[in-house]
Design an enzyme around this catalytic site. Sequence first.
Site, mmCIF file in Angstrom:
data_model
loop_
_atom_site.group_PDB
_atom_site.id
_atom_site.type_symbol
_atom_site.label_atom_id
_atom_site.label_comp_id
_atom_site.label_asym_id
_atom_site.label_seq_id
_atom_site.Cartn_x
_atom_site.Cartn_y
_atom_site.Cartn_z
ATOM 1 C CG PHE A 68 15.398 -15.457 72.364
ATOM 2 C CD1 PHE A 68 15.143 -15.947 71.098
ATOM 3 C CD2 PHE A 68 15.634 -14.105 72.513
ATOM 4 C CE1 PHE A 68 15.116 -15.099 70.000
ATOM 5 C CE2 PHE A 68 15.611 -13.244 71.420
ATOM 6 C CZ PHE A 68 15.348 -13.745 70.168
ATOM 7 C CE LYS A 69 11.514 -14.585 68.300
ATOM 8 N NZ LYS A 69 12.446 -15.677 68.014
ATOM 9 C CG ASP A 70 8.684 -17.085 76.828
ATOM 10 O OD1 ASP A 70 7.620 -16.693 76.330
ATOM 11 O OD2 ASP A 70 8.991 -18.288 76.934
#
Length: 496
Positions: A111-113
């Site tokens: 989810f960091k993207d």
Amino acid sequence: MEVLYSSTRNDEKKIQASQAILKGLSDDGGLFVPDHIPALEKSLKELSEMEYKEIAYEVMKLYLTDFTEEELKNCIERAYDSKFDTEVIAPLVEADHTYYLELFHGATIAFKDMALSILPHLMITSARKNKVENEIVILTATSGDTGKAALAGFAGVEGTKIIVFYPKNGVSPIQEKQMVTQKGDNTFVVGIHGNFDDAQTGVKQIFADKELEKEMTENGFQFSSANSINIGRLVPQIVYYVYAYAKLLKEEKITDGEAINVVVPTGNFGNILAAFYAKNMGVPIAKLICASNENKVLYDFFETGSYDRNREFMLTSSPSMDILISSNLERLIYRIAGNNAKKNAEFMASLSKDGKYQITDEMRAQLKDFYGNYASEKETADRIKALYEQTGYVIDTHTAVASAVYEKYKKETGDDAKTVIASTASPFKFTRSVMNAIDEKYDSMTDFELVDELSKIANVAVPNAIEEIRTAPVLHDTVCDKSEMKKVVKDFLGIA
Ligand SMILES: *Cc1c(COP(=O)(O)O)cnc(C)c1O
């Protein structure tokens, strides 16, 4: 209405969003917070007719008030493009009467993207707006996923360099391979002998080092942060909670105004804080369910009001949540202390000196929308297996922590409100733990055999992010002691 930012530890000085993004962390060690949380301007009904990028604009313009419409839309266009393997960017998948918000369709399948694909553009735009001429050096500590997402975001971006520190023995084999194969002359990846908290503390110390700052300036550099302490990460994360609600409404899974619950697998408290901001902007969210792994410092905090990091650090199968100092919690503490920087600074001084602090009953009373619990290693593995056997849907270990905690929550409360679980990583990133949870027989396979097997049983194609590291050469092999981080940074930058 304009939103200005000040430090959680000293709120005399107020700065613009672009300046907060450039600095990352305040000089006093505090985090930048908006002076108020803006309300959504469009109705939920109107938002339900919009696509991800349009909602991103509607949300982010309310926080980044010194960006022009053109600047912000340009950043959004460049971020949420074909780097994502689905046009909807964040699909909602229904399984076992719950909605999994898949936040892992970007370049590095975590989810960091969602935030790190836009942060480089926000930062370059901020630099231009503020007439910064120095080269920007992104300094980042990672528990595994931020590192690769930040490297992918900043690689080759002109006017920037990026240095990533990760715990040498604290990330999954796939996570490590993703980072050490990173291409780009402006990238630098270092393993440290220590855990994530050591890496994060080391980075914060480098940021606070006045002498180094002076040397940096003399050499035409300045630091910034891609960690979730940067407001430029928090703001893009609010978007997908608004989007998830809008999507449920659009698909008539809920009625307009119906309250939902949100479950977030939590480490540094950034993702769940974004959900809290979304709630305060007007998204009907009832409970914010904070799920921890065996490093359950947040669960204990919600139970007792005491934050105490003095405990054994556990290495778990959800390494991106192996954290005892949840940096973003400071933003919540500041708020429930009545937006009181002095009081918050005292708590943080106590955390730094004694490793703990105790909040007041008055402050605790403001946490009633949060529910905290945790899942053991066994509960996490059992949940992966049970959900797979029931539905055929395979979730990763972090998402499984959230799902297992949600099961506990339902049992305890009987609450059956519609619920969104933040699905934070692709199971392909944690194949060994995921496959072992499903069946012990997989233990003898190699990492890439497991990848192919997972693809078969889950009936999902192997993501690009995995294909490209199968045969990629290792380009980074620096390992250092946690006491050597500053020296390593200076060496990389060529500062004697
Ligand atoms: C970073 C991460 C988390 C924790 O998110 P925070 O914002 O640090 O609380 C959870 N799951 C995965 C897969 C992550 O990469």
